[in-house]
Write a protein that holds these residues in place. Structure first.
Motif, PDB file in Angstrom:
ATOM      1  N   LYS A  37      42.705  57.398  58.161  1.00 56.33           N
ATOM      2  CA  LYS A  37      41.492  57.113  58.924  1.00 56.33           C
ATOM      3  C   LYS A  37      41.758  56.090  60.024  1.00 56.33           C
ATOM      4  O   LYS A  37      42.603  55.225  59.879  1.00 56.33           O
ATOM      5  CB  LYS A  37      40.401  56.563  58.012  1.00 56.33           C
ATOM      6  N   LYS A  38      40.997  56.234  61.083  1.00 59.15           N
ATOM      7  CA  LYS A  38      40.908  55.152  62.064  1.00 59.15           C
ATOM      8  C   LYS A  38      39.764  54.247  61.642  1.00 59.15           C
ATOM      9  O   LYS A  38      38.874  54.663  60.917  1.00 59.15           O
ATOM     10  CB  LYS A  38      40.645  55.702  63.476  1.00 59.15           C
ATOM     11  N   ALA A  39      39.798  53.029  62.103  1.00 64.71           N
ATOM     12  CA  ALA A  39      38.753  52.078  61.749  1.00 64.71           C
ATOM     13  C   ALA A  39      38.402  51.216  62.942  1.00 64.71           C
ATOM     14  O   ALA A  39      39.207  51.046  63.862  1.00 64.71           O
ATOM     15  CB  ALA A  39      39.198  51.204  60.575  1.00 64.71           C
ATOM     16  N   PHE A  40      37.211  50.682  62.906  1.00 62.08           N
ATOM     17  CA  PHE A  40      36.805  49.711  63.923  1.00 62.08           C
ATOM     18  C   PHE A  40      37.358  48.336  63.559  1.00 62.08           C
ATOM     19  O   PHE A  40      37.961  47.649  64.378  1.00 62.08           O
ATOM     20  CB  PHE A  40      35.289  49.667  64.028  1.00 62.08           C
ATOM     21  N   VAL A  41      37.170  47.942  62.312  1.00 64.86           N
ATOM     22  CA  VAL A  41      37.699  46.650  61.854  1.00 64.86           C
ATOM     23  C   VAL A  41      38.095  46.771  60.385  1.00 64.86           C
ATOM     24  O   VAL A  41      37.390  47.390  59.583  1.00 64.86           O
ATOM     25  CB  VAL A  41      36.668  45.516  62.052  1.00 64.86           C
ATOM     26  N   PHE A  42      39.243  46.195  60.063  1.00 63.44           N
ATOM     27  CA  PHE A  42      39.653  46.073  58.671  1.00 63.44           C
ATOM     28  C   PHE A  42      39.443  44.632  58.261  1.00 63.44           C
ATOM     29  O   PHE A  42      40.016  43.710  58.852  1.00 63.44           O
ATOM     30  CB  PHE A  42      41.123  46.476  58.478  1.00 63.44           C
ATOM     31  N   ILE A  43      38.615  44.421  57.227  1.00 63.59           N
ATOM     32  CA  ILE A  43      38.296  43.080  56.742  1.00 63.59           C
ATOM     33  C   ILE A  43      39.035  42.854  55.437  1.00 63.59           C
ATOM     34  O   ILE A  43      38.734  43.494  54.411  1.00 63.59           O
ATOM     35  CB  ILE A  43      36.781  42.917  56.535  1.00 63.59           C
ATOM     36  N   GLY A  44      40.014  41.976  55.469  1.00 61.30           N
ATOM     37  CA  GLY A  44      40.752  41.619  54.262  1.00 61.30           C
ATOM     38  C   GLY A  44      40.226  40.314  53.707  1.00 61.30           C
ATOM     39  O   GLY A  44      40.288  39.273  54.377  1.00 61.30           O
ATOM     40  N   ILE A  45      39.679  40.364  52.494  1.00 63.96           N
ATOM     41  CA  ILE A  45      39.140  39.160  51.853  1.00 63.96           C
ATOM     42  C   ILE A  45      40.232  38.586  50.964  1.00 63.96           C
ATOM     43  O   ILE A  45      40.612  39.187  49.947  1.00 63.96           O
ATOM     44  CB  ILE A  45      37.882  39.485  51.023  1.00 63.96           C
ATOM     45  N   ASN A  46      40.739  37.442  51.347  1.00 67.82           N
ATOM     46  CA  ASN A  46      41.830  36.814  50.602  1.00 67.82           C
ATOM     47  C   ASN A  46      41.308  36.291  49.257  1.00 67.82           C
ATOM     48  O   ASN A  46      40.330  35.538  49.201  1.00 67.82           O
ATOM     49  CB  ASN A  46      42.410  35.670  51.427  1.00 67.82           C
ATOM     50  N   THR A  47      41.947  36.701  48.188  1.00 63.26           N
ATOM     51  CA  THR A  47      41.474  36.317  46.860  1.00 63.26           C
ATOM     52  C   THR A  47      42.658  36.022  45.950  1.00 63.26           C
ATOM     53  O   THR A  47      43.821  36.232  46.323  1.00 63.26           O
ATOM     54  CB  THR A  47      40.585  37.416  46.252  1.00 63.26           C
ATOM     55  N   ALA A  48      42.356  35.546  44.755  1.00 65.29           N
ATOM     56  CA  ALA A  48      43.396  35.163  43.783  1.00 65.29           C
ATOM     57  C   ALA A  48      43.058  35.766  42.419  1.00 65.29           C
ATOM     58  O   ALA A  48      41.964  36.286  42.187  1.00 65.29           O
ATOM     59  CB  ALA A  48      43.490  33.638  43.690  1.00 65.29           C
ATOM     60  N   PHE A  66      40.441  45.899  65.210  1.00 65.71           N
ATOM     61  CA  PHE A  66      40.554  44.495  64.808  1.00 65.71           C
ATOM     62  C   PHE A  66      40.972  44.405  63.346  1.00 65.71           C
ATOM     63  O   PHE A  66      40.623  45.265  62.528  1.00 65.71           O
ATOM     64  CB  PHE A  66      39.216  43.758  64.990  1.00 65.71           C
ATOM     65  N   TYR A  67      41.686  43.322  63.048  1.00 70.12           N
ATOM     66  CA  TYR A  67      42.067  43.013  61.670  1.00 70.12           C
ATOM     67  C   TYR A  67      41.594  41.598  61.377  1.00 70.12           C
ATOM     68  O   TYR A  67      41.855  40.678  62.154  1.00 70.12           O
ATOM     69  CB  TYR A  67      43.577  43.128  61.480  1.00 70.12           C
ATOM     70  N   MET A  68      40.922  41.435  60.224  1.00 71.20           N
ATOM     71  CA  MET A  68      40.328  40.138  59.889  1.00 71.20           C
ATOM     72  C   MET A  68      40.868  39.612  58.576  1.00 71.20           C
ATOM     73  O   MET A  68      41.261  40.370  57.680  1.00 71.20           O
ATOM     74  CB  MET A  68      38.803  40.259  59.786  1.00 71.20           C
ATOM     75  N   LYS A  69      40.844  38.300  58.489  1.00 70.13           N
ATOM     76  CA  LYS A  69      41.113  37.622  57.230  1.00 70.13           C
ATOM     77  C   LYS A  69      39.927  36.707  56.938  1.00 70.13           C
ATOM     78  O   LYS A  69      39.499  35.924  57.798  1.00 70.13           O
ATOM     79  CB  LYS A  69      42.411  36.819  57.330  1.00 70.13           C
ATOM     80  N   ILE A  70      39.360  36.846  55.706  1.00 73.44           N
ATOM     81  CA  ILE A  70      38.212  36.047  55.296  1.00 73.44           C
ATOM     82  C   ILE A  70      38.475  35.520  53.887  1.00 73.44           C
ATOM     83  O   ILE A  70      39.026  36.229  53.039  1.00 73.44           O
ATOM     84  CB  ILE A  70      36.905  36.885  55.303  1.00 73.44           C
ATOM     85  N   ASP A  71      38.082  34.291  53.621  1.00 68.05           N
ATOM     86  CA  ASP A  71      38.197  33.725  52.273  1.00 68.05           C
ATOM     87  C   ASP A  71      37.076  34.261  51.384  1.00 68.05           C
ATOM     88  O   ASP A  71      35.997  34.648  51.870  1.00 68.05           O
ATOM     89  CB  ASP A  71      38.148  32.201  52.318  1.00 68.05           C
ATOM     90  N   ASP A  72      37.301  34.239  50.068  1.00 68.87           N
ATOM     91  CA  ASP A  72      36.332  34.845  49.143  1.00 68.87           C
ATOM     92  C   ASP A  72      35.180  33.907  48.765  1.00 68.87           C
ATOM     93  O   ASP A  72      34.405  34.213  47.846  1.00 68.87           O
ATOM     94  CB  ASP A  72      37.034  35.349  47.868  1.00 68.87           C
ATOM     95  N   ASP A  73      35.050  32.784  49.458  1.00 73.93           N
ATOM     96  CA  ASP A  73      33.905  31.892  49.235  1.00 73.93           C
ATOM     97  C   ASP A  73      33.138  31.667  50.543  1.00 73.93           C
ATOM     98  O   ASP A  73      32.538  30.612  50.759  1.00 73.93           O
ATOM     99  CB  ASP A  73      34.339  30.565  48.621  1.00 73.93           C
ATOM    100  N   VAL A  74      33.152  32.683  51.414  1.00 74.94           N
ATOM    101  CA  VAL A  74      32.453  32.621  52.703  1.00 74.94           C
ATOM    102  C   VAL A  74      31.394  33.719  52.736  1.00 74.94           C
ATOM    103  O   VAL A  74      31.650  34.853  52.306  1.00 74.94           O
ATOM    104  CB  VAL A  74      33.446  32.807  53.874  1.00 74.94           C
TER     105      VAL A  74
END
Length: 436
Positions: free
Chosen positions: A165-176, A267-275
């Motif tokens: 698939k193509k995507a507009f934005v991939f949002i990666g939520i950094n987690t542990a 776009f590619y994003m990185k987001i923390d899991d407490d945001v």
């Protein structure tokens, strides 16, 4: 006898002229001729007299006609003047009216042409931006292909064929491994689940995954727990990376290198899991930069370089940043940021030689600082938790993301994420109304 009785031709001619003139004069001045003495009737006029009478008649006639035509009655003169003035006023009004019509039409024409010109300029500018981005993307993909070929990796064509698939934005939520409750708090608020998650990918091109690596003991309890959670929710991206707090820079580097081979996104994003994030506002803001190459978006900051050992975020290579007390270069805060595809490609190509610093957000900033990159400082991506984001939402300025600086995320996020979502959320239907 003959000489006395016969008249000469000259005398006959004079007599004839006299008789003719008399007839003319009798018609013009009959009273004068009737009253003249009897003795004068028998005499004839000489040529000089005839000429003088003709001249006098001409002059009298000329004077009479001049008096008649050059001196009309006074009331007729006033009427004529009034008529001329009315005609002049009417003509003037007509001219003014026509002039105003012409000026109005000309103004509209000029205004219309100005609008058309500005529209064409805008379209041209957008076309140039798209072309610039296309060229940049092609150059970066060519570099990716060369690098992979040199390393014995699959070619660019093969890589593209593997992308489903193509995507507009991939949002990666950094987690542990220890953050399951945080992940559940996001699934209960702004991260869609199940069918909604798939629908978001298909209809809007917004892909969301929790990003995590492996434990130090592959196949152990921690890994099995993530496998079970992924089987239930199908919202994980597993990385070939060993999890550890001091390995965040390495995880970020591997994340961007891995994701571009799996998803072709703008776009590619990185987001923390407490945001907390409002997906509709996020998509709207990112769409503004869709045609621009090499974009780096986030809340830009410049924190201190910590040289003292034993403190959190200690920078081992602090000396590279100058004297003690200096600050880092501008970079996006690590809670949330986005980069365009060509920058992710750049990171993938050069991952073997990119320097990793103590802070992953500083590391990303260092990878991009020497490039021709547009840094976008979007303050809506770092609003505070209620009441800050709540006040802004009520004022019509809905935030993209909310967290607390003191906690580097929403403080006590497991307990408070739902409260933040209710106070600062954009509404569940907002993301579906965004045109992408």
């Amino acid at each position: 006898m003959k000489g006395a009785s016969e008249k000469s031709p000259q005398s006959e001619k004079k007599s004839t002229v006299g008789i003719g003139l008399r007839q003319v004069l009798s018609a013009v001045w009959p009273m004068y001729l009737d009253n003249e003495p009897k003795k004068m009737r028998g005499k004839s006029f000489t040529g000089k007299v005839v000429v003088m009478l003709c001249v006098a008649s001409f002059l009298l006639g000329f004077l009479f006609t001049s008096q008649t035509w050059n001196h009309p009655p006074e009331n007729q003169t006033l009427i004529a003047l009034n008529h001329i003035e009315k005609v002049g006023d009417t003509s003037s009004q007509d001219c003014d009216h026509k002039r105003k019509l012409v000026e109005g039409k000309a103004g509209k024409l000029v205004e219309g042409k100005s609008g058309d010109i500005m529209g064409e300029v805008t379209k041209t500018h957008q076309a140039i931006q798209k072309l610039d981005k296309s060229i940049s993307t092609l150059e970066m993909e060519l570099a990716v292909a060369r690098t992979r070929q040199n390393n014995g990796s699959p070619s660019l064509e093969g890589t593209h064929s593997q992308r489903i698939k193509k995507a507009f934005v991939f949002i990666g939520i950094n987690t542990a491994f220890s953050s399951k409750k945080r992940r559940d708090s996001l699934r209960e608020t702004w991260v869609p689940r199940g069918a909604k998650l798939k629908k978001l990918e298909k209809e809007k091109g917004i892909v969301i995954r929790f990003v995590i690596g492996h434990s130090a003991t592959p196949g152990g309890v921690l890994d099995r727990a993530i496998d079970e959670e992924d089987a239930e929710n199908k919202d994980f991206l597993r990385l070939p990376h060993v999890e550890g707090y001091h390995e965040l820079s390495s995880k970020t580097l591997i994340y961007f290198s891995r994701i571009i081979s799996m998803w072709d996104a703008d776009f590619y994003m990185k987001i923390d899991d407490d945001v907390h994030v409002n997906l509709g506002m996020l998509a709207t803001n990112l769409a503004k930069y869709r045609t621009r190459p090499r974009v780096y978006i986030g809340c830009m900051k410049s924190g201190p370089v910590l040289s003292q050992k034993g403190v959190k975020y200690h920078e081992k290579e602090f000396w590279k940043f100058g004297e003690e007390g200096n600050k880092y270069f501008r970079h996006a805060t690590g809670q949330i940021y986005a980069i365009s595809k060509d920058l992710a490609n750049y990171i993938s190509i050069n991952m073997q030689i990119l320097k990793k610093y103590a802070n992953e957000d500083v590391s990303l900033g260092s990878w991009l600082i020497g490039l021709d990159v547009e840094h976008v400082d979007d303050r809506s991506m770092c609003c505070g938790s209620p009441p800050d984001c709540e006040w802004k939402a009520k004022a019509g300025n809905v935030c993209v993301a909310s967290f607390d600086w003191t906690c580097s995320g929403v403080c006590k996020s497991v307990e408070r994420m739902k409260l933040v979502h209710e106070a600062c959320g954009e509404g569940e239907g907002a993301v579906w109304n965004v045109e992408l």
